[in-house]
Design a protein around this motif. Structure first.
Motif, PDB file in Angstrom:
ATOM      1  N   HIS A   1       0.838  -1.201   0.000  1.00 20.14           N
ATOM      2  CA  HIS A   1       0.000   0.000   0.000  1.00 20.14           C
ATOM      3  C   HIS A   1       0.873   1.252   0.000  1.00 20.14           C
ATOM      4  CE1 HIS A   1      -3.338   2.644   0.794  1.00 20.14           C
ATOM      5  NE2 HIS A   1      -2.742   3.101   1.881  1.00 20.14           N
ATOM      6  N   ASP A   2       0.530   2.221  -0.876  1.00 16.56           N
ATOM      7  CA  ASP A   2       1.384   3.398  -1.050  1.00 16.56           C
ATOM      8  C   ASP A   2       0.604   4.701  -0.915  1.00 16.56           C
ATOM      9  OD1 ASP A   2       3.874   4.618  -1.524  1.00 16.56           O
ATOM     10  OD2 ASP A   2       3.472   4.781  -3.673  1.00 16.56           O
ATOM     11  N   ASN A   3      -0.464   4.673  -0.126  1.00 16.01           N
ATOM     12  CA  ASN A   3      -1.221   5.888   0.198  1.00 16.01           C
ATOM     13  C   ASN A   3      -1.718   6.644  -1.037  1.00 16.01           C
ATOM     14  OD1 ASN A   3      -0.966   5.845   3.173  1.00 16.01           O
ATOM     15  ND2 ASN A   3       1.214   6.088   2.741  1.00 16.01           N
ATOM     16  N   GLY A   4      -1.960   5.908  -2.103  1.00 18.37           N
ATOM     17  CA  GLY A   4      -2.554   6.497  -3.301  1.00 18.37           C
ATOM     18  C   GLY A   4      -1.564   6.904  -4.368  1.00 18.37           C
ATOM     19  N   HIS A   5      -0.267   6.981  -4.027  1.00 18.00           N
ATOM     20  CA  HIS A   5       0.724   7.430  -5.005  1.00 18.00           C
ATOM     21  C   HIS A   5       1.050   6.313  -6.004  1.00 18.00           C
ATOM     22  CE1 HIS A   5       1.185  11.045  -2.657  1.00 18.00           C
ATOM     23  NE2 HIS A   5       1.380  10.314  -1.574  1.00 18.00           N
ATOM     24  N   GLY A   6       1.525   5.177  -5.516  1.00 20.78           N
ATOM     25  CA  GLY A   6       1.799   4.051  -6.390  1.00 20.78           C
ATOM     26  C   GLY A   6       0.535   3.510  -7.027  1.00 20.78           C
ATOM     27  N   GLU A   7      -0.572   3.596  -6.289  1.00 23.57           N
ATOM     28  CA  GLU A   7      -1.845   3.125  -6.823  1.00 23.57           C
ATOM     29  C   GLU A   7      -2.233   3.919  -8.074  1.00 23.57           C
ATOM     30  OE1 GLU A   7      -1.589   1.827  -2.606  1.00 23.57           O
ATOM     31  OE2 GLU A   7      -1.154   3.691  -3.676  1.00 23.57           O
ATOM     32  N   ARG A   8      -1.926   5.203  -8.057  1.00 25.13           N
ATOM     33  CA  ARG A   8      -2.159   6.064  -9.222  1.00 25.13           C
ATOM     34  C   ARG A   8      -1.340   5.568 -10.416  1.00 25.13           C
ATOM     35  NH1 ARG A   8      -0.299  11.794  -7.549  1.00 25.13           N
ATOM     36  NH2 ARG A   8      -1.437  10.994  -5.738  1.00 25.13           N
ATOM     37  N   ASP A   9      -0.084   5.256 -10.160  1.00 27.50           N
ATOM     38  CA  ASP A   9       0.782   4.771 -11.242  1.00 27.50           C
ATOM     39  C   ASP A   9       0.273   3.452 -11.804  1.00 27.50           C
ATOM     40  OD1 ASP A   9       2.386   6.986 -10.791  1.00 27.50           O
ATOM     41  OD2 ASP A   9       3.786   5.893  -9.491  1.00 27.50           O
ATOM     42  N   ASP A  10      -0.248   2.596 -10.917  1.00 32.56           N
ATOM     43  CA  ASP A  10      -0.768   1.305 -11.370  1.00 32.56           C
ATOM     44  C   ASP A  10      -1.992   1.485 -12.267  1.00 32.56           C
ATOM     45  OD1 ASP A  10       1.223   0.132  -9.907  1.00 32.56           O
ATOM     46  OD2 ASP A  10      -0.083  -0.639  -8.321  1.00 32.56           O
ATOM     47  N   LEU A  11      -2.881   2.419 -11.901  1.00 31.84           N
ATOM     48  CA  LEU A  11      -4.058   2.649 -12.742  1.00 31.84           C
ATOM     49  C   LEU A  11      -3.660   3.241 -14.086  1.00 31.84           C
ATOM     50  CD1 LEU A  11      -6.842   3.945 -10.307  1.00 31.84           C
ATOM     51  CD2 LEU A  11      -6.416   1.624 -11.146  1.00 31.84           C
ATOM     52  N   LEU A  12      -2.656   4.091 -14.110  1.00 29.16           N
ATOM     53  CA  LEU A  12      -2.174   4.628 -15.385  1.00 29.16           C
ATOM     54  C   LEU A  12      -1.590   3.510 -16.252  1.00 29.16           C
ATOM     55  CD1 LEU A  12      -0.589   7.933 -14.075  1.00 29.16           C
ATOM     56  CD2 LEU A  12      -2.536   7.763 -15.646  1.00 29.16           C
ATOM     57  N   ALA A  13      -0.918   2.538 -15.612  1.00 29.42           N
ATOM     58  CA  ALA A  13      -0.398   1.387 -16.366  1.00 29.42           C
ATOM     59  C   ALA A  13      -1.541   0.547 -16.924  1.00 29.42           C
ATOM     60  CB  ALA A  13       0.495   0.532 -15.458  1.00 29.42           C
ATOM     61  N   LEU A  14      -2.601   0.388 -16.131  1.00 29.47           N
ATOM     62  CA  LEU A  14      -3.759  -0.357 -16.615  1.00 29.47           C
ATOM     63  C   LEU A  14      -4.422   0.386 -17.776  1.00 29.47           C
ATOM     64  CD1 LEU A  14      -5.869  -2.559 -16.619  1.00 29.47           C
ATOM     65  CD2 LEU A  14      -6.931  -1.501 -14.605  1.00 29.47           C
ATOM     66  N   LEU A  15      -4.502   1.703 -17.686  1.00 27.72           N
ATOM     67  CA  LEU A  15      -5.072   2.482 -18.789  1.00 27.72           C
ATOM     68  C   LEU A  15      -4.269   2.292 -20.069  1.00 27.72           C
ATOM     69  CD1 LEU A  15      -6.081   5.779 -16.966  1.00 27.72           C
ATOM     70  CD2 LEU A  15      -7.617   4.260 -18.225  1.00 27.72           C
ATOM     71  N   GLU A  16      -2.960   2.220 -19.952  1.00 24.02           N
ATOM     72  CA  GLU A  16      -2.129   1.960 -21.139  1.00 24.02           C
ATOM     73  C   GLU A  16      -2.466   0.599 -21.738  1.00 24.02           C
ATOM     74  OE1 GLU A  16       2.056   2.446 -20.807  1.00 24.02           O
ATOM     75  OE2 GLU A  16       1.917   4.402 -19.828  1.00 24.02           O
ATOM     76  N   HIS A  17      -2.650  -0.398 -20.869  1.00 28.57           N
ATOM     77  CA  HIS A  17      -3.035  -1.735 -21.343  1.00 28.57           C
ATOM     78  C   HIS A  17      -4.395  -1.669 -22.044  1.00 28.57           C
ATOM     79  CE1 HIS A  17      -3.803  -6.094 -21.266  1.00 28.57           C
ATOM     80  NE2 HIS A  17      -5.032  -5.749 -20.894  1.00 28.57           N
ATOM     81  N   MET A  18      -5.349  -0.956 -21.450  1.00 33.89           N
ATOM     82  CA  MET A  18      -6.680  -0.840 -22.037  1.00 33.89           C
ATOM     83  C   MET A  18      -6.617  -0.226 -23.430  1.00 33.89           C
ATOM     84  SD  MET A  18      -8.481   0.488 -18.496  1.00 33.89           S
ATOM     85  CE  MET A  18      -9.983   1.140 -19.243  1.00 33.89           C
ATOM     86  N   ARG A  19      -5.854   0.854 -23.559  1.00 30.82           N
ATOM     87  CA  ARG A  19      -5.748   1.558 -24.830  1.00 30.82           C
ATOM     88  C   ARG A  19      -4.997   0.740 -25.883  1.00 30.82           C
ATOM     89  NH1 ARG A  19      -9.621   5.142 -25.336  1.00 30.82           N
ATOM     90  NH2 ARG A  19      -9.508   6.960 -23.968  1.00 30.82           N
ATOM     91  N   ALA A  20      -4.158  -0.181 -25.430  1.00 30.43           N
ATOM     92  CA  ALA A  20      -3.341  -0.968 -26.365  1.00 30.43           C
ATOM     93  C   ALA A  20      -4.121  -2.093 -27.035  1.00 30.43           C
ATOM     94  CB  ALA A  20      -2.136  -1.551 -25.631  1.00 30.43           C
ATOM     95  N   GLN A  21      -5.346  -2.363 -26.561  1.00 29.42           N
ATOM     96  CA  GLN A  21      -6.130  -3.428 -27.175  1.00 29.42           C
ATOM     97  C   GLN A  21      -6.634  -2.975 -28.542  1.00 29.42           C
ATOM     98  OE1 GLN A  21      -5.778  -6.292 -25.421  1.00 29.42           O
ATOM     99  NE2 GLN A  21      -4.588  -4.801 -24.235  1.00 29.42           N
ATOM    100  N   PRO A  22      -6.731  -3.908 -29.505  1.00 32.89           N
ATOM    101  CA  PRO A  22      -7.109  -3.540 -30.871  1.00 32.89           C
ATOM    102  C   PRO A  22      -8.404  -2.740 -30.943  1.00 32.89           C
ATOM    103  CG  PRO A  22      -6.367  -5.815 -30.786  1.00 32.89           C
ATOM    104  CD  PRO A  22      -6.451  -5.352 -29.367  1.00 32.89           C
ATOM    105  N   GLY A  23      -8.334  -1.585 -31.581  1.00 35.84           N
ATOM    106  CA  GLY A  23      -9.508  -0.758 -31.786  1.00 35.84           C
ATOM    107  C   GLY A  23      -9.936   0.076 -30.596  1.00 35.84           C
TER     108      GLY A  23
END
Length: 214
Positions: free
Chosen positions: A85-107
């Motif tokens: 747990h990182d008090n919201g800081h690392g969690e923010r980075d993780d969600l941004l990484a997930l957003l990159e994964h989401m956007r990388a899917q075809p179409g």
């Protein structure tokens, strides 16, 4: 969430992130184009919050029914997500990484994006949204439930954000949400008789979101 929920791991900044993905029926069964992408963030992990929290699941289920390809993930140290747990800081980075994964899917690179969070998740998503906006990226809408304005630095959000709160929430007092929303001129939708976790009020939460999308 249902028999069709897909769970998998992606690479994050400090290790694996556990993700759940739900597809609208028309997308899954007929290959139709989705209305957009949605990301749902769960409540505080140190107090039992997970991506399977009932409010988070209701947010996800509602957005799926509205036509969005919907992702949830566990914050650090929850389920199979690695890290601490990182008090919201690392969690923010993780969600941004997930957003990159989401956007990388075809179409999916240009689909409209909805961000929806509950409690601690509202705090984390407010900072994610700020970073996206600073980078010139567009958010279609945000949905914040139990906005944690009395507990964390929830930064200002887009003017079309849907803010929903329980009248008798004793975890995050309603007045603190009014105080946060007032300078932004943000309306707050209040569910009468509802406490923080919206027990027996989840059907009202769903109805508010569906009606807001009409």
């Amino acid at each position: 969430m249902n028999v069709h929920t897909q769970k998998f791991l992606i690479d994050g900044p400090v290790g694996k992130i556990e993700v759940a993905l739900d597809l609208p029926d028309a997308v899954r069964d007929a290959g139709a184009a989705p209305r957009g992408l949605a990301l749902v963030a769960h409540p505080h992990p140190l107090f039992g919050g997970t991506m399977d929290n009932k409010v988070a699941q209701t947010l996800a289920r509602t957005l799926v029914q509205l036509g969005y390809v919907t992702y949830r993930s566990n914050f650090r140290g929850v389920g199979e997500t690695q890290g601490e747990h990182d008090n919201g800081h690392g969690e923010r980075d993780d969600l941004l990484a997930l957003l990159e994964h989401m956007r990388a899917q075809p179409g999916h690179d240009a689909l409209p994006l909805v961000l929806a969070g509950f409690s601690f998740g509202t705090f984390v998503l407010s900072h994610v949204a700020q970073q996206l906006r600073d980078a010139g990226k567009t958010i279609e809408r945000m949905v914040l439930v139990g906005t944690a304005a009395s507990r964390w630095d929830v930064v200002p959000v887009p003017e079309n954000t849907l803010v929903i709160h329980g009248e008798i929430d004793d975890t995050v007092p309603l007045q603190s949400v009014f105080d946060w929303a007032r300078p932004q001129e943000l309306p707050v939708v209040v569910i009468p008789g509802a406490e923080h976790f919206l027990h027996r009020k989840l059907h009202i939460l769903k109805r508010i979101i569906v009606e807001a999308w009409r």
